[in-house]
Scaffold this active site. Structure first.
Site, PDB file in Angstrom:
ATOM      1  N   GLY A   1       0.834  -1.194   0.000  1.00 51.17           N
ATOM      2  CA  GLY A   1       0.000   0.000   0.000  1.00 51.17           C
ATOM      3  C   GLY A   1       0.863   1.236   0.000  1.00 51.17           C
ATOM      4  O   GLY A   1       2.033   1.194   0.411  1.00 51.17           O
TER       5      GLY A   1
ATOM      6  N   GLN B   1       3.049   9.997   1.152  1.00 52.70           N
ATOM      7  CA  GLN B   1       4.326   9.279   1.168  1.00 52.70           C
ATOM      8  C   GLN B   1       5.167   9.556  -0.077  1.00 52.70           C
ATOM      9  O   GLN B   1       6.351   9.244  -0.103  1.00 52.70           O
ATOM     10  CB  GLN B   1       4.091   7.762   1.275  1.00 52.70           C
ATOM     11  CG  GLN B   1       3.543   7.338   2.629  1.00 52.70           C
ATOM     12  CD  GLN B   1       3.343   5.835   2.673  1.00 52.70           C
ATOM     13  OE1 GLN B   1       2.352   5.316   2.182  1.00 52.70           O
ATOM     14  NE2 GLN B   1       4.298   5.118   3.252  1.00 52.70           N
TER      15      GLN B   1
ATOM     16  N   CYS C   1       6.319   0.267   7.548  1.00 49.26           N
ATOM     17  CA  CYS C   1       5.894   1.399   6.722  1.00 49.26           C
ATOM     18  C   CYS C   1       7.028   1.775   5.777  1.00 49.26           C
ATOM     19  O   CYS C   1       8.179   1.855   6.199  1.00 49.26           O
ATOM     20  CB  CYS C   1       5.548   2.581   7.626  1.00 49.26           C
ATOM     21  SG  CYS C   1       5.031   4.048   6.722  1.00 49.26           S
ATOM     22  N   LEU C   2       6.682   1.998   4.518  1.00 43.58           N
ATOM     23  CA  LEU C   2       7.707   2.359   3.537  1.00 43.58           C
ATOM     24  C   LEU C   2       8.378   3.687   3.893  1.00 43.58           C
ATOM     25  O   LEU C   2       9.476   3.965   3.433  1.00 43.58           O
ATOM     26  CB  LEU C   2       7.092   2.430   2.129  1.00 43.58           C
ATOM     27  CG  LEU C   2       6.648   1.083   1.557  1.00 43.58           C
ATOM     28  CD1 LEU C   2       5.813   1.275   0.296  1.00 43.58           C
ATOM     29  CD2 LEU C   2       7.844   0.189   1.264  1.00 43.58           C
TER      30      LEU C   2
ATOM     31  N   HIS D   1      -4.118   1.556   7.558  1.00 46.69           N
ATOM     32  CA  HIS D   1      -2.780   2.165   7.597  1.00 46.69           C
ATOM     33  C   HIS D   1      -2.690   3.321   6.598  1.00 46.69           C
ATOM     34  O   HIS D   1      -2.187   4.407   6.930  1.00 46.69           O
ATOM     35  CB  HIS D   1      -1.738   1.076   7.288  1.00 46.69           C
ATOM     36  CG  HIS D   1      -0.306   1.540   7.338  1.00 46.69           C
ATOM     37  ND1 HIS D   1       0.598   1.079   8.267  1.00 46.69           N
ATOM     38  CD2 HIS D   1       0.375   2.417   6.570  1.00 46.69           C
ATOM     39  CE1 HIS D   1       1.774   1.668   8.059  1.00 46.69           C
ATOM     40  NE2 HIS D   1       1.669   2.477   7.031  1.00 46.69           N
ATOM     41  N   GLU D   2      -3.201   3.103   5.388  1.00 52.19           N
ATOM     42  CA  GLU D   2      -3.092   4.142   4.354  1.00 52.19           C
ATOM     43  C   GLU D   2      -4.007   5.326   4.653  1.00 52.19           C
ATOM     44  O   GLU D   2      -3.622   6.481   4.439  1.00 52.19           O
ATOM     45  CB  GLU D   2      -3.411   3.580   2.966  1.00 52.19           C
ATOM     46  CG  GLU D   2      -2.488   2.468   2.484  1.00 52.19           C
ATOM     47  CD  GLU D   2      -1.011   2.740   2.681  1.00 52.19           C
ATOM     48  OE1 GLU D   2      -0.594   3.914   2.724  1.00 52.19           O
ATOM     49  OE2 GLU D   2      -0.260   1.764   2.821  1.00 52.19           O
TER      50      GLU D   2
ATOM     51  N   HIS E   1      -2.442   7.569   7.003  1.00 55.61           N
ATOM     52  CA  HIS E   1      -1.444   8.459   6.383  1.00 55.61           C
ATOM     53  C   HIS E   1      -2.087   9.763   5.900  1.00 55.61           C
ATOM     54  O   HIS E   1      -1.474  10.820   5.949  1.00 55.61           O
ATOM     55  CB  HIS E   1      -0.786   7.772   5.178  1.00 55.61           C
ATOM     56  CG  HIS E   1       0.443   6.964   5.522  1.00 55.61           C
ATOM     57  ND1 HIS E   1       1.535   7.495   6.181  1.00 55.61           N
ATOM     58  CD2 HIS E   1       0.756   5.669   5.282  1.00 55.61           C
ATOM     59  CE1 HIS E   1       2.472   6.559   6.324  1.00 55.61           C
ATOM     60  NE2 HIS E   1       2.015   5.435   5.791  1.00 55.61           N
TER      61      HIS E   1
HETATM   62 ZN   LIG Z   1       2.986   3.632   5.856  1.00 55.90          ZN
END
Ligand SMILES: [Zn+2]
Length: 179
Positions: free
Chosen positions: A46, A51, A93-94, A135-136, A139
């Site tokens: 995701g 991000q 998380c990226l 999670h997204e 963000h």
């Molecule tokens: Zn994340």
């Protein structure tokens, strides 16, 4: 389509409340395509627009790839309508490479948003997809998964984050759920 830069913690864009998208124009379509490409290459399951440095309410999710066929979900202005149950899930998380932690989430969610054809979509999700959507969407509100763990653990993680920022992440990529 191109792979774009993923913004890392503690970049302030990750803490901003993202703006609603009013027109699903060519720019938004291109952004969504670039985000999907970036997510697949990372690899992650995701990615949210903040991000990649764009403070707008757009997310991409694909929990099938790389194990299965691609099953990309693109959601504009997503919102959680209903939640049910509780589950602990190990998240990464990226934007926070090298950190993974158990996070308490709703087990099932009903999410509404728009696709790139301006069509309303409702998604009933459980398991990894439900976690990824939560999670997204977090963000988009400037919330990171480290905000959802106990204060005690957060202290430990803050020290780990500082170490990673000095020395770089340890371990390989893609060895856990990255959103
Ligand atoms: Zn994340």
């Amino acid at each position: 389509m191109s792979v774009v830069k993923i913004f890392l913690y503690p970049d302030p864009i990750l803490r901003a409340k993202a703006k609603e998208i009013e027109d699903i124009d060519e720019r938004v379509v291109r952004l969504a395509e670039d985000m999907a490409e970036t997510m697949y290459v990372a690899p992650g399951v995701g990615l949210a627009a903040p991000q990649v440095g764009v403070s707008e309410r757009l997310i991409v999710v694909d929990v099938r790839y790389p194990e299965g066929e691609k099953e990309l979900i693109t959601l504009i202005n997503p919102e959680i309508l209903e939640v049910e149950g509780k589950v602990n899930w190990e998240e990464g998380c990226l934007s926070l490479p090298g950190i993974k932690e158990q996070v308490a989430r709703a087990e099932r969610v009903l999410v509404r948003g728009y696709d790139l054809n301006e069509k309303e979509r409702q998604i009933e999700a459980e398991g990894l997809l439900a976690v990824a959507l939560q999670h997204e969407i977090d963000h988009l509100d400037g919330i990171l998964f480290i905000d959802r763990i106990s204060r005690l653990k957060r202290g430990i993680i803050q020290r780990k984050i500082r170490k990673i920022m000095r020395e770089g992440p340890e371990g390989g990529k893609g060895d856990y759920n990255l959103f």
